[in-house]
Scaffold this motif. Structure first.
Motif, PDB file in Angstrom:
ATOM      1  N   ALA A   3      -1.625   6.388  -6.972  1.00 51.73           N
ATOM      2  CA  ALA A   3      -2.628   5.650  -6.198  1.00 51.73           C
ATOM      3  C   ALA A   3      -3.915   6.441  -6.037  1.00 51.73           C
ATOM      4  CB  ALA A   3      -2.067   5.285  -4.831  1.00 51.73           C
ATOM      5  N   GLU A 193       8.752   2.214  -1.355  1.00 57.02           N
ATOM      6  CA  GLU A 193       7.352   2.641  -1.373  1.00 57.02           C
ATOM      7  C   GLU A 193       7.080   3.611  -2.515  1.00 57.02           C
ATOM      8  OE1 GLU A 193       3.413   3.041  -0.351  1.00 57.02           O
ATOM      9  OE2 GLU A 193       4.884   1.531   0.225  1.00 57.02           O
ATOM     10  N   LYS A 197       4.118   2.375  -7.051  1.00 53.96           N
ATOM     11  CA  LYS A 197       2.886   3.092  -6.756  1.00 53.96           C
ATOM     12  C   LYS A 197       1.646   2.393  -7.288  1.00 53.96           C
ATOM     13  CE  LYS A 197       5.077   7.659  -6.748  1.00 53.96           C
ATOM     14  NZ  LYS A 197       5.046   9.009  -7.346  1.00 53.96           N
ATOM     15  N   THR A 198       1.800   1.512  -8.257  1.00 51.89           N
ATOM     16  CA  THR A 198       0.633   0.847  -8.840  1.00 51.89           C
ATOM     17  C   THR A 198       0.733  -0.654  -8.638  1.00 51.89           C
ATOM     18  OG1 THR A 198       1.626   0.521 -11.011  1.00 51.89           O
ATOM     19  CG2 THR A 198       0.570   2.655 -10.587  1.00 51.89           C
ATOM     20  N   LEU A 199      -0.415  -1.323  -8.729  1.00 49.15           N
ATOM     21  CA  LEU A 199      -0.449  -2.765  -8.559  1.00 49.15           C
ATOM     22  C   LEU A 199       0.263  -3.488  -9.693  1.00 49.15           C
ATOM     23  CD1 LEU A 199      -4.011  -3.448  -7.122  1.00 49.15           C
ATOM     24  CD2 LEU A 199      -1.817  -3.684  -5.980  1.00 49.15           C
ATOM     25  N   SER A 261      -8.202  -4.481  -2.925  1.00 50.66           N
ATOM     26  CA  SER A 261      -7.428  -3.730  -3.913  1.00 50.66           C
ATOM     27  C   SER A 261      -7.341  -4.484  -5.234  1.00 50.66           C
ATOM     28  CB  SER A 261      -6.026  -3.449  -3.372  1.00 50.66           C
ATOM     29  OG  SER A 261      -6.085  -2.647  -2.212  1.00 50.66           O
ATOM     30  N   TYR A 339      -0.268  -0.399   0.184  1.00 50.54           N
ATOM     31  CA  TYR A 339      -1.173   0.104  -0.854  1.00 50.54           C
ATOM     32  C   TYR A 339      -2.586   0.357  -0.330  1.00 50.54           C
ATOM     33  CZ  TYR A 339      -3.303   0.558  -5.472  1.00 50.54           C
ATOM     34  OH  TYR A 339      -3.978   1.031  -6.578  1.00 50.54           O
ATOM     35  N   GLN A 343      -4.443   4.090   0.102  1.00 49.67           N
ATOM     36  CA  GLN A 343      -5.725   4.355  -0.546  1.00 49.67           C
ATOM     37  C   GLN A 343      -6.761   4.879   0.438  1.00 49.67           C
ATOM     38  OE1 GLN A 343      -6.947   0.813  -2.854  1.00 49.67           O
ATOM     39  NE2 GLN A 343      -6.845   2.190  -4.606  1.00 49.67           N
ATOM     40  N   ARG A 371       3.004   8.632   1.945  1.00 50.70           N
ATOM     41  CA  ARG A 371       3.856   7.446   1.807  1.00 50.70           C
ATOM     42  C   ARG A 371       5.000   7.424   2.821  1.00 50.70           C
ATOM     43  NH1 ARG A 371       2.696   4.284  -2.479  1.00 50.70           N
ATOM     44  NH2 ARG A 371       1.278   5.142  -4.047  1.00 50.70           N
TER      45      ARG A 371
END
Length: 1005
Positions: A3, A193, A197-199, A261, A339, A343, A371
């Motif tokens: 992230a 979680e 980690k990524t969209l 995001s 998320y 960020q 996290r």
């Protein structure tokens, strides 16, 4: 891709420009708005881990179909079946508009600065700095404001998700509480979680989550139509339920963090704001489904306690399946809500110091820490605030109104400043209306919206969900209407209280004096009644109009003493009955029967404790009926305040007397002189304050004393002024030789001081100087005239130094000198008063041991004020005694001694004050009552209230009621209610425990 790789940079070079790097912390838009040259910053995006358009659609839809949609039936029930659906649609339309406005504003800033992207934090700053001067103050702090609000919003949303899933697991497993569910789900959430980690990963999970949502909704719709059993459907609403509902609407339909995001992660972000783009479809579809779902859910199940799942039959396998599916779906939506928060944390950390930017390794470590901390934070909050419905509304009102309504409108208004608002300034008017609307919703939703209501369960007030229409009840109202009695001190006779209340207003409370023994008593009743009304007016401040106030008639009959003063012989008993007149809306009638003014005044105080301010109704409420018979156990119930060591303004003393009256204490013992100072100016002997006071601003004038004494008398309190002699006189008496009166005092400068007095300066009157007694007679005469107290007097006689007199009268026994002094002082007191008072008090000391045998002629009118429990022996048996044992009732204990080290007696807690009953084991004592002492060596202006209250209130009940009961939890809770009364009256009483314990008195500790 971690992230932190998607974190915004603070410095970037404009596209196609020779300019140096732009620092967002200092950058500003050009004063003249640049023309549209066809440059579209969105075409130059190059995200390191881009997502596809379908992923954006499903992620936003996943957000809209989260836990919030299940609360829509509850929200619509709060607004009504007509206004609720309209509000849902209107809120959805507003969210679409403001989200599009936010993206357009960020894109416009990027266009003018010729950069591909700018974050909400710094876009908000740059936009507001471009606007009117009034906005620039906020703009300078814009990044911090956005970061804090985004973090609060995302933590709040994630907390709601945790509350929902733990409640669902608890229902499925049939656990009694949510604690096992919290412990069970904590590790899976942390793993979830870390695994998403990524969209991109989140998007695939969202696809599966949307499928589970769809199946779950179908099952719930089936149950809605299978067995509709709703209560009466309400068509309209009130202000408070509307605020609750609107907060829920905002929570469900806003997705600022997710939208930003997604916009940042799309390769071609134009799809976000297109006509059928991500924002419009991603918010419109959940809005339409939520409207239908909420309306039908309310129609089928009626008003519910939290969300619709809690209203499903737990013995139905379809219902349990729906709960399980939604629990999994909401859990899978948790990472996408985390998320944006992660960020924000990483962005702030990375750009905190540009000169020392952290390495990639450091950022990865920070991400690995952030996290689990984020997850644990949401679990901790969900444990502390286990009520989903109110918390959803609170989060929606706290953050969403600013992030999704107010701030986007402010940004557009500032970017169009000063001359781009369109024809008739339509954009200016539109944005101002949105800003004002958002601020109103934010203020009332956050400040006024209650998160809890209280219900009476097994005669105890316990918090519950503030969601059910018509069942919103404040803690104070619950306390007053629940079966437990909230009077302080607790009456000693019979008590019967109703459990219903009616609204009242101070202006509609009137006095009728039925009978009175003297004009003086009648006048005192009128003044005391006005003081009572003033106490209630303090509560009534800022209340709004109410159409059904009841008038109150207070009928008072005093059939005994013609003297309104508080005297030792005063009968303080009273009988109070409160009942409504027959017929709807009838006035309340209060009948008070007493044998003295003071008894009637105590009844006024009890009556005020049957009235309280309800913060939800925003009006005063009073019990509809009551019957009380009451009288005190002890006739001396005192509080001593030392104004010699430190000076207290008159207003502090008046406030202390008001607090004493609220607790039915009846004696204000005013220690006006000591070694350190003589704090009262006496016209008969002005030299005492001239030589003994700290200064002109630290002296009480005769008029000050009269004001205090009169106010105390109207409060049913006597003022007992003590001029301590023969010891503790200091320099106040050191002027005798200058006026040819000889040595009035000895040992003022004696050394070593600790051999002649406990605290410097020393000084002890000369018992062989006849002028001393003439001066004492003048002092006694003026004190009696100022206070009007003739049946009670305090001679002092504290800490008499035998060595001092031995040094100057070496042929005479110091004890005989003390007896000589006391006999002469009593004779001059008789001259000053016309007769000896019914009770003359002396402090106990080693020298007073001879009093019982040597002062037999005065034994019936002389008494001891005992400072230590060691005096509970043969020397005080049979002697009238006022108990002031320092190890229980000295309110200065525990503050340490000012003159050295860490020594000093331990702190006397309210529990110790309350439970101390020395007469219980000494039946031979002739106890007049008791008194708490407040010595002021380490106390001055500003600290008095908290030092004394509510501990002195604990003593007040001990001396009034004297029940054998200890400091039990019901007593603790009742004293906490009384402490709230004191605070409402302006007494800065110290708290008894945490506010959480006030809300949960029977589960605290």
């Amino acid at each position: 891709m971690a992230a932190f790789e998607a974190v915004s940079r603070l410095m970037i070079k404009p596209l196609g420009s020779r300019l140096s790097l732009i620092d967002f912390r200092r950058a500003a838009l050009p004063e003249i708005r640049s023309q549209d040259d066809g440059f579209d910053p969105r075409l130059y995006r190059d995200p390191k881990c881009p997502i596809r358009p379908w992923m954006a659609y499903f992620n936003l839809l996943r957000t809209g179909f989260g836990a919030g949609v299940l609360g829509l039936p509850l929200a619509i029930s709060q607004c009504g079946i007509i206004l609720g659906p309209l509000m849902t649609l209107a809120t959805g339309a507003l969210m679409i508009y403001t989200h599009l406005t936010l993206l357009r504003c960020l894109n416009e800033i990027s266009r003018q600065m010729r950069i591909p992207y700018i974050s909400y934090r710094y876009g908000f700053r740059i936009a507001l700095l471009h606007g009117p001067p009034i906005c620039r103050f906020i703009g300078k702090r814009g990044p911090t404001i956005i970061a804090v609000m985004m973090m609060l919003s995302q933590v709040g949303i994630c907390t709601v998700f945790v509350i929902f899933t733990t409640d669902s697991l608890r229902d499925i497993m049939d656990w009694q509480t949510s604690r096992p569910a919290l412990l069970t789900l904590l590790l899976p959430y942390i793993l979830l979680e870390f695994s998403m980690k990524t969209l991109k990963i989140v998007s695939y999970v969202s696809l599966f989550g949307n499928f589970l949502n769809l199946v779950g909704l179908v099952l719930i719709f089936y149950l809605i139509f299978d067995d509709p059993h709703g209560e009466t459907i309400v068509a309209t609403t009130e202000a408070l339920p509307f605020l609750f509902a609107f907060g829920t609407f905002l929570f469900n339909m806003s997705a600022v963090g997710v939208v930003l995001s997604l916009d940042k992660a799309l390769k071609y972000p134009k799809i976000m704001t297109a006509r059928c783009g991500v924002v419009i479809i991603g918010i419109l579809v959940p809005t339409l489904v939520s409207t239908v779902f909420g309306t039908l859910g309310y129609w089928s199940f009626g008003t519910m306690e939290e969300n619709i799942l809690r209203s499903l039959p737990f013995d139905n396998p379809i219902a349990m399946t729906a709960i399980g599916l939604y629990m999994i779906a909401v859990a899978l939506a948790y990472p996408i809500q985390c998320y944006p928060g992660i960020q924000i944390i990483l962005e702030v950390a990375k750009n905190h110091r540009l000169s020392e930017a952290p390495s990639d390794r450091t950022m990865k470590i920070l991400e690995y820490i952030a996290r689990p901390v984020f997850v644990c934070t949401s679990f901790t909050i969900s444990y502390l605030i286990p009520f989903q419905g109110p918390f959803v509304a609170f989060v929606g009102s706290l953050c969403t109104t600013l992030l999704a309504i107010v701030f986007p409108a402010m940004m557009e208004l500032c970017l169009m400043y000063p001359s781009h608002y369109g024809k008739f300034h339509i954009h200016l008017v539109k944005n101002l209306m949105i800003i004002i609307f958002g601020i109103i919703i934010w203020f009332f939703g956050v400040v006024i919206l209650p998160l809890w209501t209280w219900d009476c369960v097994n005669d105890k007030c316990v918090p519950s969900k503030a969601t059910e229409r018509g069942k919103l009840q404040s803690l104070m109202t619950c306390n007053m209407l629940c079966a437990s009695m909230q009077l302080w001190p607790q009456p000693t006779g019979t008590v019967s209280l109703s459990t219903t209340a009616v609204p009242v207003r101070v202006d509609l409370i009137e006095l009728q004096i039925i009978s009175y023994p003297s004009e003086s008593v009648r006048d005192h009743l009128r003044y005391a009644f006005e003081l009572m009304r003033n106490d209630l007016r303090i509560l009534e401040q800022n209340t709004h109009g109410f159409q059904e106030w009841r008038s109150v008639v207070v009928r008072v009959s005093v059939n005994g003493s013609i003297d309104p003063r508080m005297r030792l012989s005063t009968d303080e008993s009273y009988k109070l009955s409160l009942r409504p007149k027959r017929g709807p809306g009838g006035s309340l009638v209060v009948n008070i029967l007493a044998q003295s003014f003071c008894g009637a005044r105590h009844a006024f105080e009890t009556f005020t404790q049957l009235i309280w301010l309800d913060p939800h109704e925003n009006t005063l409420l009073a019990l509809e009926a009551a019957k009380i018979e009451d009288f005190p156990k002890f006739r001396y119930r005192g509080l001593m305040l030392d104004t010699a060591r430190n000076y207290f303004p008159v207003r502090d003393i008046i406030r202390t007397i008001d607090a004493m009256a609220a607790c039915k204490l009846n004696t204000f013992h005013w220690r006006a002189s000591d070694s350190q100072a003589f704090s009262i100016f006496l016209s008969s002997v002005p030299q005492l304050s001239d030589y003994g006071a700290y200064g002109k601003g630290a002296v009480y004038t005769p008029n000050d004393v009269r004001i205090i004494a009169r106010h105390a008398r109207l409060r049913g309190i006597r003022v007992l002024i003590e001029i301590d002699t023969p010891a503790h006189v200091g320099r106040a008496w050191s002027w005798g030789e200058y006026v040819k009166l000889g040595d009035l005092v000895h040992c003022v400068d004696a050394d070593p001081k600790n051999s002649y007095c406990n605290e410097p300066p020393c000084g002890q009157l000369n018992p062989r100087n006849p002028h001393v007694y003439d001066l004492l007679e003048r002092i006694y005469t003026e004190i009696i005239q100022l206070t009007g107290v003739t049946d009670l007097f305090h001679l002092g006689s504290d800490d008499v130094s035998e060595r001092c007199w031995a040094d100057h009268f070496n042929k005479t026994d110091s004890k005989k000198l003390w007896l000589e002094y006391i006999r002469s002082a009593l004779q001059h007191l008789k001259n000053a008063n016309g007769q000896l008072p019914s009770l003359t008090l002396l402090w106990t000391s080693s020298i007073t041991e001879i009093m019982k045998s040597e002062l037999k002629d005065y034994i019936n009118i002389i008494g001891l004020q005992a400072r230590t429990a060691a005096w509970a022996h043969k020397f005080v048996v049979g002697i009238r005694t006022v108990v002031s044992h320092e190890d229980a009732w000295d309110l200065n204990n525990g503050m340490g001694s000012w003159y050295g080290g860490y020594d000093g007696a331990p702190y006397n807690s309210w529990q110790r004050v309350y439970e101390y009953r020395p007469w219980g084991r000494n039946s031979a004592w002739n106890v007049e009552g008791g008194e708490a002492t407040v010595w002021s060596s380490s106390l001055s202006v500003g600290g008095l209230d908290a030092r004394v209250w509510p501990r002195a209130a604990a003593l007040a009940e001990r001396l009034w009621t004297d029940r054998a009961e200890g400091a039990t939890r019901p007593v603790h809770a009742r004293l906490d209610v009384h402490r709230t009364r004191l605070v409402d009256r302006g007494i800065q009483a110290a708290p008894l425990w945490s506010l959480w314990c006030t809300h949960n008195p029977y589960t605290c500790g």
